[in-house]
Scaffold this motif. Sequence first.
Motif, PDB file in Angstrom:
ATOM      1  N   LEU A 175      -7.164  13.237  -7.454  1.00  9.53           N
ATOM      2  CA  LEU A 175      -6.395  12.875  -8.643  1.00  9.53           C
ATOM      3  C   LEU A 175      -6.318  11.363  -8.854  1.00  9.53           C
ATOM      4  N   SER A 176      -7.022  10.606  -8.023  1.00  7.78           N
ATOM      5  CA  SER A 176      -7.033   9.130  -8.125  1.00  7.78           C
ATOM      6  C   SER A 176      -5.612   8.579  -8.116  1.00  7.78           C
ATOM      7  N   MET A 177      -4.890   8.860  -7.023  1.00  8.92           N
ATOM      8  CA  MET A 177      -3.519   8.393  -6.848  1.00  8.92           C
ATOM      9  C   MET A 177      -3.449   7.539  -5.574  1.00  8.92           C
ATOM     10  N   PRO A 178      -3.820   6.264  -5.641  1.00 12.68           N
ATOM     11  CA  PRO A 178      -3.911   5.413  -4.451  1.00 12.68           C
ATOM     12  C   PRO A 178      -2.580   5.157  -3.757  1.00 12.68           C
ATOM     13  N   ALA A 179      -1.472   5.295  -4.460  1.00  9.63           N
ATOM     14  CA  ALA A 179      -0.169   5.023  -3.843  1.00  9.63           C
ATOM     15  C   ALA A 179       0.077   5.929  -2.643  1.00  9.63           C
ATOM     16  N   ALA A 180      -0.414   7.160  -2.711  1.00  2.00           N
ATOM     17  CA  ALA A 180      -0.197   8.100  -1.608  1.00  2.00           C
ATOM     18  C   ALA A 180      -0.855   7.606  -0.334  1.00  2.00           C
ATOM     19  N   SER A 181      -2.067   7.064  -0.451  1.00  3.98           N
ATOM     20  CA  SER A 181      -2.773   6.551   0.727  1.00  3.98           C
ATOM     21  C   SER A 181      -2.008   5.389   1.345  1.00  3.98           C
ATOM     22  N   ARG A 182      -1.455   4.538   0.512  1.00  7.44           N
ATOM     23  CA  ARG A 182      -0.732   3.382   1.026  1.00  7.44           C
ATOM     24  C   ARG A 182       0.557   3.811   1.739  1.00  7.44           C
ATOM     25  N   ILE A 183       1.264   4.764   1.148  1.00  7.23           N
ATOM     26  CA  ILE A 183       2.517   5.229   1.741  1.00  7.23           C
ATOM     27  C   ILE A 183       2.248   5.892   3.090  1.00  7.23           C
ATOM     28  N   ILE A 184       1.237   6.768   3.137  1.00  5.34           N
ATOM     29  CA  ILE A 184       0.925   7.461   4.391  1.00  5.34           C
ATOM     30  C   ILE A 184       0.422   6.471   5.441  1.00  5.34           C
ATOM     31  N   THR A 185      -0.316   5.453   5.012  1.00  7.80           N
ATOM     32  CA  THR A 185      -0.741   4.404   5.945  1.00  7.80           C
ATOM     33  C   THR A 185       0.471   3.763   6.607  1.00  7.80           C
ATOM     34  N   GLN A 186       1.463   3.397   5.819  1.00  5.22           N
ATOM     35  CA  GLN A 186       2.661   2.761   6.366  1.00  5.22           C
ATOM     36  C   GLN A 186       3.438   3.708   7.276  1.00  5.22           C
ATOM     37  N   MET A 187       3.482   4.991   6.921  1.00  6.80           N
ATOM     38  CA  MET A 187       4.182   5.969   7.754  1.00  6.80           C
ATOM     39  C   MET A 187       3.512   6.098   9.119  1.00  6.80           C
ATOM     40  N   ILE A 188       2.178   6.129   9.133  1.00  4.09           N
ATOM     41  CA  ILE A 188       1.448   6.251  10.395  1.00  4.09           C
ATOM     42  C   ILE A 188       1.628   5.008  11.254  1.00  4.09           C
ATOM     43  N   LEU A 189       1.547   3.841  10.629  1.00  2.56           N
ATOM     44  CA  LEU A 189       1.647   2.593  11.379  1.00  2.56           C
ATOM     45  C   LEU A 189       3.029   2.395  11.985  1.00  2.56           C
ATOM     46  N   ARG A 190       4.037   2.989  11.374  1.00  2.00           N
ATOM     47  CA  ARG A 190       5.402   2.851  11.900  1.00  2.00           C
ATOM     48  C   ARG A 190       5.693   3.839  13.025  1.00  2.00           C
ATOM     49  N   GLY A 191       4.808   4.800  13.218  1.00  2.00           N
ATOM     50  CA  GLY A 191       4.990   5.748  14.319  1.00  2.00           C
ATOM     51  C   GLY A 191       4.633   7.158  13.894  1.00  2.00           C
ATOM     52  N   THR A 192       3.899   7.855  14.744  1.00  3.21           N
ATOM     53  CA  THR A 192       3.465   9.212  14.422  1.00  3.21           C
ATOM     54  C   THR A 192       3.388  10.054  15.686  1.00  3.21           C
ATOM     55  N   HIS A 193       3.553  11.367  15.523  1.00  7.37           N
ATOM     56  CA  HIS A 193       3.396  12.297  16.632  1.00  7.37           C
ATOM     57  C   HIS A 193       1.959  12.816  16.725  1.00  7.37           C
ATOM     58  N   LEU A 194       1.118  12.445  15.758  1.00  7.23           N
ATOM     59  CA  LEU A 194      -0.287  12.826  15.823  1.00  7.23           C
ATOM     60  C   LEU A 194      -0.963  12.039  16.939  1.00  7.23           C
ATOM     61  N   ASN A 195      -1.952  12.655  17.600  1.00  9.97           N
ATOM     62  CA  ASN A 195      -2.605  11.934  18.692  1.00  9.97           C
ATOM     63  C   ASN A 195      -3.638  10.928  18.155  1.00  9.97           C
ATOM     64  N   ALA A 214      12.351   9.245  -4.056  1.00 11.68           N
ATOM     65  CA  ALA A 214      11.214   9.714  -3.264  1.00 11.68           C
ATOM     66  C   ALA A 214      11.627  10.522  -2.036  1.00 11.68           C
ATOM     67  N   ILE A 215      10.823  11.543  -1.749  1.00 12.00           N
ATOM     68  CA  ILE A 215      10.939  12.322  -0.516  1.00 12.00           C
ATOM     69  C   ILE A 215       9.596  12.201   0.203  1.00 12.00           C
ATOM     70  N   LEU A 216       9.629  11.694   1.418  1.00 12.95           N
ATOM     71  CA  LEU A 216       8.389  11.502   2.167  1.00 12.95           C
ATOM     72  C   LEU A 216       7.963  12.804   2.845  1.00 12.95           C
ATOM     73  N   PRO A 217       6.678  13.054   2.938  1.00 10.79           N
ATOM     74  CA  PRO A 217       6.184  14.313   3.503  1.00 10.79           C
ATOM     75  C   PRO A 217       6.192  14.298   5.025  1.00 10.79           C
ATOM     76  N   SER A 218       6.164  15.484   5.619  1.00 13.32           N
ATOM     77  CA  SER A 218       5.995  15.599   7.067  1.00 13.32           C
ATOM     78  C   SER A 218       4.510  15.454   7.396  1.00 13.32           C
ATOM     79  N   GLU A 219       4.221  15.170   8.665  1.00  7.81           N
ATOM     80  CA  GLU A 219       2.853  14.837   9.073  1.00  7.81           C
ATOM     81  C   GLU A 219       1.866  15.980   8.872  1.00  7.81           C
ATOM     82  N   GLU A 220       2.345  17.215   8.901  1.00  2.61           N
ATOM     83  CA  GLU A 220       1.437  18.353   8.742  1.00  2.61           C
ATOM     84  C   GLU A 220       0.760  18.361   7.377  1.00  2.61           C
TER      85      GLU A 220
END
Length: 246
Positions: free
Chosen positions: A166-186, A148-154
């Motif tokens: 496309l009904s791919m729930p795994a993406a939502s879960r992965i991005i949720t974890q990425m945001i909760l661990r720290g983000t540069h988004l306000n 896996a290669i994780l995406p940048s926030e943009e």
Amino acid sequence: MENQEPTVENRFHFESDVGEIHLMENRDFEDQVDKGLRIRIGSIAELQQHSTWQRCGLKYEVVLQSFSLLSRCLEIDTQFNENADSDLTLNVERFQLHVNSQMLKSHSKFFSNKLSAYVMDACLPTINLPGVRYEVFSRLLAMIHPEAILPSEEFFGSILQLAKHLSMPAASRIITQMILRGTHLNFYEVLAMADKYGLDEVVDTCLSYISTKDHLQRMKKMESIKLLSDGCSKKVFEKYLEIPNA
């Protein structure tokens, strides 16, 4: 002539009390800096936490350079080269992605339904995905790839939108974890995006950071907050009622 698209070359220009320093991205910064001055690139919030660091201004310059899409060989592209495990070809824009159909079906109800008619076929068809952007789709698939290669926030918003289609729930879960661990988004960007794409855990985490009614009053002035769903707006109002008057 082959089609040309621009790439971005980043240049950093620092101005400080000891003079001007010009740095190129992906270079050894410390070797180019005068002794006694340490420069580190990080978020503004992070830099503000280190009050002992020397203050400096930052000018950001973007230089566009063209390159041929046919000759690009980015790591994320090579994940979808034809191999022993790939049995399905997807056409997205001018690109062909070779993937494993079972892996794709296990992650996506959209592709599971689309491929159900070919269960007994020895050869699977090539599937065209008109209207889908390669830059977004490839990053979505890269998230569920064995390497896996994780995406940048943009790309978070566009990936979540495509994953929903496309009904791919795994993406939502992965991005949720990425945001909760720290983000540069306000705060406001995160709350609006989480509400739009149903990231309930992120919404609840955002609301937990609200500790004063003044914060909530400032939120009303933000355009992105005005677009919150009725359900999220109700949660914000309930949070307002929970906070005691100063």
